[in-house]
Design an enzyme around this catalytic site. Sequence first.
Site, PDB file in Angstrom:
ATOM      1  N   GLY A  11       0.842  -1.200   0.000  1.00  0.00           N
ATOM      2  CA  GLY A  11       0.000   0.000   0.000  1.00  0.00           C
ATOM      3  C   GLY A  11       0.874   1.246   0.000  1.00  0.00           C
ATOM      4  O   GLY A  11       2.112   1.146   0.037  1.00  0.00           O
ATOM      5  N   ASP A  12       0.222   2.405  -0.109  1.00  0.00           N
ATOM      6  CA  ASP A  12       0.931   3.697  -0.116  1.00  0.00           C
ATOM      7  C   ASP A  12       1.929   3.824  -1.257  1.00  0.00           C
ATOM      8  O   ASP A  12       2.959   4.487  -1.134  1.00  0.00           O
ATOM      9  CB  ASP A  12       1.673   3.926   1.223  1.00  0.00           C
ATOM     10  CG  ASP A  12       0.751   3.778   2.410  1.00  0.00           C
ATOM     11  OD1 ASP A  12      -0.376   4.281   2.334  1.00  0.00           O
ATOM     12  OD2 ASP A  12       1.152   3.143   3.404  1.00  0.00           O
ATOM     13  N   GLY A  14       1.245   5.214  -4.077  1.00  0.00           N
ATOM     14  CA  GLY A  14       0.947   6.395  -4.875  1.00  0.00           C
ATOM     15  C   GLY A  14      -0.203   6.146  -5.851  1.00  0.00           C
ATOM     16  O   GLY A  14      -0.310   6.802  -6.889  1.00  0.00           O
ATOM     17  N   ASN A  37      -9.948   2.792   6.183  1.00  0.00           N
ATOM     18  CA  ASN A  37      -8.769   2.436   6.980  1.00  0.00           C
ATOM     19  C   ASN A  37      -7.461   2.878   6.351  1.00  0.00           C
ATOM     20  O   ASN A  37      -6.450   2.981   7.030  1.00  0.00           O
ATOM     21  CB  ASN A  37      -8.720   0.921   7.242  1.00  0.00           C
ATOM     22  CG  ASN A  37      -8.885   0.098   5.990  1.00  0.00           C
ATOM     23  OD1 ASN A  37      -9.542   0.538   5.055  1.00  0.00           O
ATOM     24  ND2 ASN A  37      -8.314  -1.070   5.950  1.00  0.00           N
ATOM     25  N   HIS A  40      -5.538   7.894   0.515  1.00  0.00           N
ATOM     26  CA  HIS A  40      -4.744   8.321  -0.630  1.00  0.00           C
ATOM     27  C   HIS A  40      -4.463   9.797  -0.445  1.00  0.00           C
ATOM     28  O   HIS A  40      -5.371  10.552  -0.118  1.00  0.00           O
ATOM     29  CB  HIS A  40      -5.543   8.219  -1.921  1.00  0.00           C
ATOM     30  CG  HIS A  40      -5.955   6.837  -2.259  1.00  0.00           C
ATOM     31  ND1 HIS A  40      -5.066   5.820  -2.414  1.00  0.00           N
ATOM     32  CD2 HIS A  40      -7.172   6.323  -2.485  1.00  0.00           C
ATOM     33  CE1 HIS A  40      -5.719   4.728  -2.729  1.00  0.00           C
ATOM     34  NE2 HIS A  40      -7.004   5.002  -2.769  1.00  0.00           N
ATOM     35  N   THR A  41      -3.249  10.196  -0.707  1.00  0.00           N
ATOM     36  CA  THR A  41      -2.945  11.615  -0.653  1.00  0.00           C
ATOM     37  C   THR A  41      -2.869  12.131  -2.084  1.00  0.00           C
ATOM     38  O   THR A  41      -2.209  11.536  -2.926  1.00  0.00           O
ATOM     39  CB  THR A  41      -1.597  11.853   0.060  1.00  0.00           C
ATOM     40  OG1 THR A  41      -1.588  11.039   1.214  1.00  0.00           O
ATOM     41  CG2 THR A  41      -1.426  13.298   0.427  1.00  0.00           C
ATOM     42  N   THR A 237      -5.101  -7.137   5.059  1.00  0.00           N
ATOM     43  CA  THR A 237      -6.368  -6.457   5.273  1.00  0.00           C
ATOM     44  C   THR A 237      -7.493  -7.486   5.087  1.00  0.00           C
ATOM     45  O   THR A 237      -7.220  -8.657   4.848  1.00  0.00           O
ATOM     46  CB  THR A 237      -6.498  -5.222   4.362  1.00  0.00           C
ATOM     47  OG1 THR A 237      -7.599  -4.437   4.829  1.00  0.00           O
ATOM     48  CG2 THR A 237      -6.720  -5.600   2.901  1.00  0.00           C
ATOM     49  N   GLY A 303      -1.368   8.961  10.696  1.00  0.00           N
ATOM     50  CA  GLY A 303      -0.216   9.828  10.943  1.00  0.00           C
ATOM     51  C   GLY A 303       0.986   9.070  11.496  1.00  0.00           C
ATOM     52  O   GLY A 303       2.036   9.641  11.753  1.00  0.00           O
ATOM     53  N   ARG A 304       0.853   7.745  11.644  1.00  0.00           N
ATOM     54  CA  ARG A 304       1.985   7.023  12.249  1.00  0.00           C
ATOM     55  C   ARG A 304       3.113   6.822  11.232  1.00  0.00           C
ATOM     56  O   ARG A 304       2.865   6.703  10.027  1.00  0.00           O
ATOM     57  CB  ARG A 304       1.536   5.698  12.871  1.00  0.00           C
ATOM     58  CG  ARG A 304       0.884   4.738  11.925  1.00  0.00           C
ATOM     59  CD  ARG A 304       0.331   3.523  12.660  1.00  0.00           C
ATOM     60  NE  ARG A 304      -0.497   2.774  11.733  1.00  0.00           N
ATOM     61  CZ  ARG A 304      -1.057   1.609  11.989  1.00  0.00           C
ATOM     62  NH1 ARG A 304      -0.898   1.045  13.155  1.00  0.00           N
ATOM     63  NH2 ARG A 304      -1.792   1.000  11.080  1.00  0.00           N
ATOM     64  N   GLY A 415       7.312  13.052  -8.998  1.00  0.00           N
ATOM     65  CA  GLY A 415       6.835  14.129  -8.131  1.00  0.00           C
ATOM     66  C   GLY A 415       5.385  13.872  -7.782  1.00  0.00           C
ATOM     67  O   GLY A 415       4.725  13.046  -8.437  1.00  0.00           O
TER      68      GLY A 415
HETATM   69  P1  GDP Z   1      -1.758   5.482  -2.091  1.00  0.00           P
HETATM   70  O1  GDP Z   1      -2.554   5.060  -0.933  1.00  0.00           O
HETATM   71  O2  GDP Z   1      -1.214   4.344  -2.872  1.00  0.00           O
HETATM   72  O3  GDP Z   1      -2.467   6.477  -2.954  1.00  0.00           O
HETATM   73  O4  GDP Z   1      -0.467   6.230  -1.544  1.00  0.00           O
HETATM   74  P2  GDP Z   1      -0.380   7.421  -0.485  1.00  0.00           P
HETATM   75  O5  GDP Z   1      -1.154   8.563  -0.938  1.00  0.00           O
HETATM   76  O6  GDP Z   1      -0.620   6.930   0.869  1.00  0.00           O
HETATM   77  O7  GDP Z   1       1.199   7.699  -0.530  1.00  0.00           O
HETATM   78  C1  GDP Z   1       1.842   8.199  -1.597  1.00  0.00           C
HETATM   79  C2  GDP Z   1       2.488   9.516  -1.190  1.00  0.00           C
HETATM   80  O8  GDP Z   1       3.452   9.829  -2.132  1.00  0.00           O
HETATM   81  C3  GDP Z   1       1.539  10.702  -1.198  1.00  0.00           C
HETATM   82  O9  GDP Z   1       1.942  11.624  -0.232  1.00  0.00           O
HETATM   83  C4  GDP Z   1       1.697  11.264  -2.615  1.00  0.00           C
HETATM   84  O10 GDP Z   1       1.400  12.658  -2.699  1.00  0.00           O
HETATM   85  C5  GDP Z   1       3.134  11.036  -2.824  1.00  0.00           C
HETATM   86  N1  GDP Z   1       3.553  10.789  -4.194  1.00  0.00           N
HETATM   87  C6  GDP Z   1       2.923  10.061  -5.176  1.00  0.00           C
HETATM   88  N2  GDP Z   1       3.717   9.972  -6.258  1.00  0.00           N
HETATM   89  C7  GDP Z   1       4.858  10.642  -5.948  1.00  0.00           C
HETATM   90  C8  GDP Z   1       6.082  10.883  -6.650  1.00  0.00           C
HETATM   91  O11 GDP Z   1       6.296  10.438  -7.772  1.00  0.00           O
HETATM   92  N3  GDP Z   1       7.030  11.598  -5.978  1.00  0.00           N
HETATM   93  C9  GDP Z   1       6.859  12.081  -4.721  1.00  0.00           C
HETATM   94  N4  GDP Z   1       7.848  12.760  -4.156  1.00  0.00           N
HETATM   95  N5  GDP Z   1       5.735  11.853  -4.034  1.00  0.00           N
HETATM   96  C10 GDP Z   1       4.761  11.147  -4.643  1.00  0.00           C
END
Ligand code: GDP
Length: 424
Positions: A11-12, A14, A37, A40-41, A237, A303-304, A415
């Site tokens: 997970g996480d 991107g 749970n 996505h950012t 999960t 936030g962990r 990015g």
């Molecule tokens: P998701 O649950 O798979 O969508 O992933 P998250 O959102 O939890 O984590 C991905 C993090 O990496 C977020 O803070 C995104 O803004 C950031 N992010 C995604 N792609 C990139 C990237 O190519 N470069 C950087 N620096 N950050 C990225």
Amino acid sequence: MVKAVVGANWGDEGKGKITDMLAKDADIIVRFQGGANAGHTIVNNYGKFALHTLPSGVFYDHTTSIIGNGVALNIPILFEEIKSITDKGVPTPKILVSDRAQIVMPYHILFDQYEEERLGKASFGSTKSGIAPFYSDKYAKIGYQVSELFDDELLKEKVKRTCETKNVLLEHLYHKPLLDPDELLETLHSYRDMVSPYVCDVSAYLWEALKENKTILLEGQLGTLKDPDHGIYPMVTSSSTLASYGAIGAGLPAKSIEQVITVCKAYSSAVGAGAFVSEIFGDEADELRRRGGDGGEFGATTGRPRRMGWFDCVASKYGCRLQGTTDVAFTVLDVLGYLDEIPVCVGYEIDGEVTTDFPVTSKLEKAKPVLKTLPGWKCDIRGIKKYEDLPENCRNYIEFCEKEIGFPITMVSNGPSRDDIIYR
Ligand code: GDP
């Protein structure tokens, strides 16, 4: 045309960013599993958002966002989330909620907390969003479908029965306050009023959309290694994280999924307990965590701090294979620009033997990483738009990982914004 955007790892990776980006050319975005749970950012022209329940396509006015039947739907959180984005100036999104989606009940959240407390040191590191108790009840056939909110007689009777059984556990196992059926019924009435404008027969809607050649994106939560069947059970999960499940959790034919975009992060991170072979610790981990993602690798929901590690070719090859990958989106590559040398995990040593096949959990616990070190590129690659313009060592890193995982990396994300993408 149906495309799935799913994760190869823990997970996480991107996925939110990639979904948001692909949603530009999509008509419909569907969440098909999981609940509030994980998050996505997303960074776009409206600001920075952490979404837990809404699909990542909600920022466009041409898209319809769908909560599929496979989702663990927390109705108040859905509504808070809609408000949080409209408060920041995003136009009110078009949202549909499957009449077959099931509802995360207030007691699911309580049971999640109580059980983690009871387990103490042996706990799962749950986000305490009620997901495991929710899916347990779903498969024990005592969950509540959204459609049931609209049958008051049934609801009254069912709430009575629910309270009877749940109260036995609350009284004798957890020693906690009991559920009151009148209060629960009232809560469900308020849920009904909140959700009623959005309820829809989603599979019928999607069937029509398919006939009209609409583009449908299925947005996965977490990644292969958290899948209850194919992941690191039991530290997984409670709903399938695989693209194949997208068909079930949205109500689409299996063969309708034509493209599977598996998102793979250029290094590893994980939340919660469980085997993590390429994990790193101490200062090395702190630095990668601090520089990682967009503003550090910390959970979008809790936030962990996330656990950190090097790119794991063994886990990613397996992760991509189980997803049925047609395209790999290789993300967060820009973060690695500070390193002189970049270790990559190319094998697992288990009982003196090296393998590149991802094993079952009992063997995984014994695995030690076999690392290969590649030279770093020592510069900032953000802003680069063409693959050829990437530094040679950076291209070598991508091509090395691609060869090891065995699936084509067709997108490289350098990015957090929508435009930070290099197509190959
Ligand atoms: P998701 O649950 O798979 O969508 O992933 P998250 O959102 O939890 O984590 C991905 C993090 O990496 C977020 O803070 C995104 O803004 C950031 N992010 C995604 N792609 C990139 C990237 O190519 N470069 C950087 N620096 N950050 C990225």
